[in-house]
Design a protein around this motif. Structure first.
Motif, mmCIF file in Angstrom:
data_model
loop_
_atom_site.group_PDB
_atom_site.id
_atom_site.type_symbol
_atom_site.label_atom_id
_atom_site.label_comp_id
_atom_site.label_asym_id
_atom_site.label_seq_id
_atom_site.Cartn_x
_atom_site.Cartn_y
_atom_site.Cartn_z
ATOM 1 N N ARG A 1 0.578 -1.027 0.048
ATOM 2 C CA ARG A 1 -0.331 -0.236 0.099
ATOM 3 C C ARG A 1 0.636 1.402 -0.190
ATOM 4 O O ARG A 1 0.278 2.080 -0.535
ATOM 5 C CB ARG A 1 -0.798 0.172 1.305
ATOM 6 N N ARG A 2 2.181 1.267 0.602
ATOM 7 C CA ARG A 2 2.950 1.991 0.726
ATOM 8 C C ARG A 2 3.589 2.227 -0.475
ATOM 9 O O ARG A 2 3.562 3.642 -1.070
ATOM 10 C CB ARG A 2 4.322 2.545 1.555
ATOM 11 N N ALA A 3 3.875 1.653 -1.220
ATOM 12 C CA ALA A 3 4.619 1.876 -2.723
ATOM 13 C C ALA A 3 3.642 2.028 -3.660
ATOM 14 O O ALA A 3 3.919 2.722 -4.764
ATOM 15 C CB ALA A 3 5.545 0.862 -3.109
ATOM 16 N N PHE A 4 1.988 1.777 -3.511
ATOM 17 C CA PHE A 4 1.409 1.788 -4.754
ATOM 18 C C PHE A 4 1.150 3.156 -4.811
ATOM 19 O O PHE A 4 0.547 3.820 -5.969
ATOM 20 C CB PHE A 4 -0.067 0.571 -4.972
ATOM 21 N N ASP A 5 0.452 3.540 -3.654
ATOM 22 C CA ASP A 5 0.212 5.065 -3.518
ATOM 23 C C ASP A 5 1.340 5.206 -3.556
ATOM 24 O O ASP A 5 2.369 5.988 -2.882
ATOM 25 C CB ASP A 5 -0.299 5.402 -2.219
ATOM 26 N N LYS A 6 1.713 6.447 -5.314
ATOM 27 C CA LYS A 6 2.757 7.142 -5.420
ATOM 28 C C LYS A 6 2.897 8.118 -4.547
ATOM 29 O O LYS A 6 3.348 8.915 -4.103
ATOM 30 C CB LYS A 6 2.479 7.748 -6.665
ATOM 31 N N PRO A 7 1.685 9.160 -4.320
ATOM 32 C CA PRO A 7 2.075 10.210 -3.741
ATOM 33 C C PRO A 7 2.698 10.148 -1.238
ATOM 34 O O PRO A 7 3.318 11.237 -1.465
ATOM 35 C CB PRO A 7 0.805 10.982 -2.860
ATOM 36 N N VAL A 8 1.557 9.108 -1.326
ATOM 37 C CA VAL A 8 2.102 7.772 -0.060
ATOM 38 C C VAL A 8 3.984 8.115 -0.252
ATOM 39 O O VAL A 8 4.902 8.936 0.812
ATOM 40 C CB VAL A 8 1.997 7.032 0.311
ATOM 41 N N ALA A 9 4.642 6.887 -1.198
ATOM 42 C CA ALA A 9 6.216 6.650 -1.298
ATOM 43 C C ALA A 9 6.896 7.693 -1.944
ATOM 44 O O ALA A 9 8.163 8.160 -1.348
ATOM 45 C CB ALA A 9 5.642 5.702 -2.582
ATOM 46 N N ARG A 10 5.969 8.864 -2.318
ATOM 47 C CA ARG A 10 6.635 9.841 -2.655
ATOM 48 C C ARG A 10 7.607 10.850 -1.250
ATOM 49 O O ARG A 10 8.411 11.093 -0.988
ATOM 50 C CB ARG A 10 6.507 11.413 -3.143
ATOM 51 N N SER A 11 6.579 10.942 -0.845
ATOM 52 C CA SER A 11 6.093 11.908 0.955
ATOM 53 C C SER A 11 7.769 10.413 1.699
ATOM 54 O O SER A 11 8.652 10.844 2.674
ATOM 55 C CB SER A 11 5.833 12.338 1.530
ATOM 56 N N VAL A 12 7.844 9.060 1.751
ATOM 57 C CA VAL A 12 8.244 8.069 2.769
ATOM 58 C C VAL A 12 9.770 8.835 1.529
ATOM 59 O O VAL A 12 10.350 8.940 2.363
ATOM 60 C CB VAL A 12 7.618 6.871 1.903
ATOM 61 N N VAL A 13 9.858 8.192 0.678
ATOM 62 C CA VAL A 13 11.101 8.465 0.581
ATOM 63 C C VAL A 13 12.092 9.493 0.518
ATOM 64 O O VAL A 13 13.545 10.106 0.632
ATOM 65 C CB VAL A 13 11.432 7.744 -0.948
ATOM 66 N N ALA A 14 11.221 10.529 -0.173
ATOM 67 C CA ALA A 14 11.994 11.906 0.353
ATOM 68 C C ALA A 14 12.190 11.698 1.806
ATOM 69 O O ALA A 14 13.441 12.689 1.728
ATOM 70 C CB ALA A 14 11.270 13.009 0.225
ATOM 71 N N ALA A 15 11.748 11.854 2.667
ATOM 72 C CA ALA A 15 12.288 11.877 4.149
ATOM 73 C C ALA A 15 13.475 10.779 3.904
ATOM 74 O O ALA A 15 14.413 11.005 5.047
ATOM 75 C CB ALA A 15 11.322 11.220 4.834
ATOM 76 N N ALA A 16 13.271 10.164 3.363
ATOM 77 C CA ALA A 16 14.914 9.593 3.313
ATOM 78 C C ALA A 16 16.265 10.032 2.150
ATOM 79 O O ALA A 16 17.115 9.382 2.257
ATOM 80 C CB ALA A 16 14.042 7.363 3.110
ATOM 81 N N GLY A 17 15.914 11.124 2.077
ATOM 82 C CA GLY A 17 16.851 11.664 0.903
ATOM 83 C C GLY A 17 17.292 11.647 -0.253
ATOM 84 O O GLY A 17 17.682 12.568 -0.635
ATOM 85 N N LEU A 18 15.970 10.876 -0.775
ATOM 86 C CA LEU A 18 15.807 10.956 -1.981
ATOM 87 C C LEU A 18 15.078 11.925 -3.041
ATOM 88 O O LEU A 18 14.580 13.014 -2.678
ATOM 89 C CB LEU A 18 15.103 9.671 -2.959
ATOM 90 N N ALA A 19 16.075 12.599 -4.061
ATOM 91 C CA ALA A 19 15.458 13.790 -4.658
ATOM 92 C C ALA A 19 13.704 13.584 -5.427
ATOM 93 O O ALA A 19 13.779 12.136 -6.119
ATOM 94 C CB ALA A 19 16.286 13.937 -6.184
ATOM 95 N N VAL A 20 13.078 14.145 -5.179
ATOM 96 C CA VAL A 20 11.719 13.695 -5.820
ATOM 97 C C VAL A 20 10.857 14.970 -6.619
ATOM 98 O O VAL A 20 11.263 16.192 -6.014
ATOM 99 C CB VAL A 20 10.510 13.502 -4.222
ATOM 100 N N PRO A 21 10.186 15.100 -7.394
ATOM 101 C CA PRO A 21 9.856 16.907 -8.414
ATOM 102 C C PRO A 21 9.253 16.981 -7.732
ATOM 103 O O PRO A 21 8.284 16.504 -6.691
ATOM 104 C CB PRO A 21 9.892 15.916 -10.069
#
Length: 321
Positions: free
Chosen positions: A97-117
């Motif tokens: 569910r975390r990965a499939f919902d793109k806005p949620v996934a964006r927030s999770v990986v951005a908090a881990a330091g990845l660049a997100v548009p």
């Protein structure tokens, strides 16, 4: 159709009722063939009202859900498999569910330091209530052009558009809402489009060589480009500088770990001119067809597909204990 084998008894689930049914069926056939070649006893079947009685009467050792779209990637089928105490290949329901919902996934990986548009998620109801004209103007003013418009939940690039001019945005939004209630609108990053798959290894997940994606001139990497032979040119490994390739691999591993995934995943990225990988999405049920990106990565790494898939099955079986 079952075959004799000396390895685990595997049920491959493929098909379903999503827009990606055909891709799922093709993925299922390819994985079943590879597992049989690696000595597993494999049965493939669709998802329908007869599935649960079948699972109860003839329980496989392991289930491999190769369902794309909502039912295959939102964790629901995996929830049912857990209710039945059946081990399966792939991520647990909450991670799906975390990965499939793109806005949620964006927030999770951005908090881990990845660049997100830079982007915004817009439910269709809000789009209507606030007035399409005003919302479209605000999107262009705030995010600029070009823009990428995509359903917040979905795969195979269905409903995805790249908008170069303001006049193209209304059509892109209509197309997107045809595949889901929420649209994710992002600033489109220019650069090299790559996919980096991650598979479980003996001690830790490992990133496969990045696959560079070059659609035919004037097109985007949409559904037809993905699944029609000759619609896209691939370079494996991707034509990246060593530092950029390492950064892309690390980004995929970070997404895999941060989203809580296991066994396998595929992360889609844009690597810009400075070598920075920008996160687009992570797939928990990557395509496994003859044109799909994870199998291409396995081939580039020199891996035997069947034995990699069999190891994933054996890992799932070991989790039962």
């Amino acid at each position: 159709m079952a075959s004799s084998g000396t390895g685990p008894r595997v049920l491959v689930l493929a098909g379903g009722l999503s827009h990606e049914r055909d891709v799922s069926l093709r993925s299922g056939r390819r994985v079943a063939e590879a597992l049989r070649a690696a000595g597993c006893e494999v049965t493939t079947r669709d998802v329908d009202a007869d599935l649960l009685p079948s699972l109860e009467s003839d329980r496989p050792d392991v289930v491999w859900p190769l369902l794309h779209g909502s039912t295959g990637e939102d964790g629901a089928v995996r929830d049912v498999l857990e209710l039945l105490d059946l081990p399966y290949v792939g991520a647990e329901p909450a991670a799906c569910r975390r990965a499939f919902d793109k806005p949620v996934a964006r927030s999770v990986v951005a908090a881990a330091g990845l660049a997100v548009p830079t982007g915004v998620a817009l439910p269709h109801s809000v789009f209507r209530e606030l007035g399409a004209r005003a919302v479209l103007a605000a999107l262009v003013d705030r995010l600029g052009l070009p823009l990428a418009v995509k359903p917040a939940r979905g795969g195979s690039a269905l409903g995805v558009s790249v908008v170069e001019e303001p006049s193209e945005l209304p059509r892109a939004m209509v197309d997107c809402y045809g595949y889901g209630e929420v649209a994710l609108v992002e600033r489109a990053v220019r650069g090299t489009e790559v996919a980096v798959s991650v598979v479980a290894d003996e001690e830790a997940p490992r990133a496969l060589p990045a696959v560079e994606i070059v659609p035919a001139a004037g097109t985007v990497y949409g559904y037809d480009a993905r699944y029609t032979a000759g619609g896209t040119e691939y370079f494996v490994p991707a034509r990246l500088e060593e530092k950029a390739a390492s950064a892309a691999a690390e980004a995929a591993l970070t997404a895999h770990r941060t989203l809580g995934l296991r066994d396998l995943s595929r992360t889609d990225l844009i690597v810009d001119a400075e070598g920075t990988p920008w996160f687009l999405e992570t797939n928990v049920a990557p395509g496994m067809t003859e044109l799909s990106l994870l199998p291409q990565g396995l081939t580039a790494a020199g891996d035997d597909h069947g034995w990699v898939y069999r190891r994933l099955v054996e890992r799932a079986l070991a989790r039962r204990g």
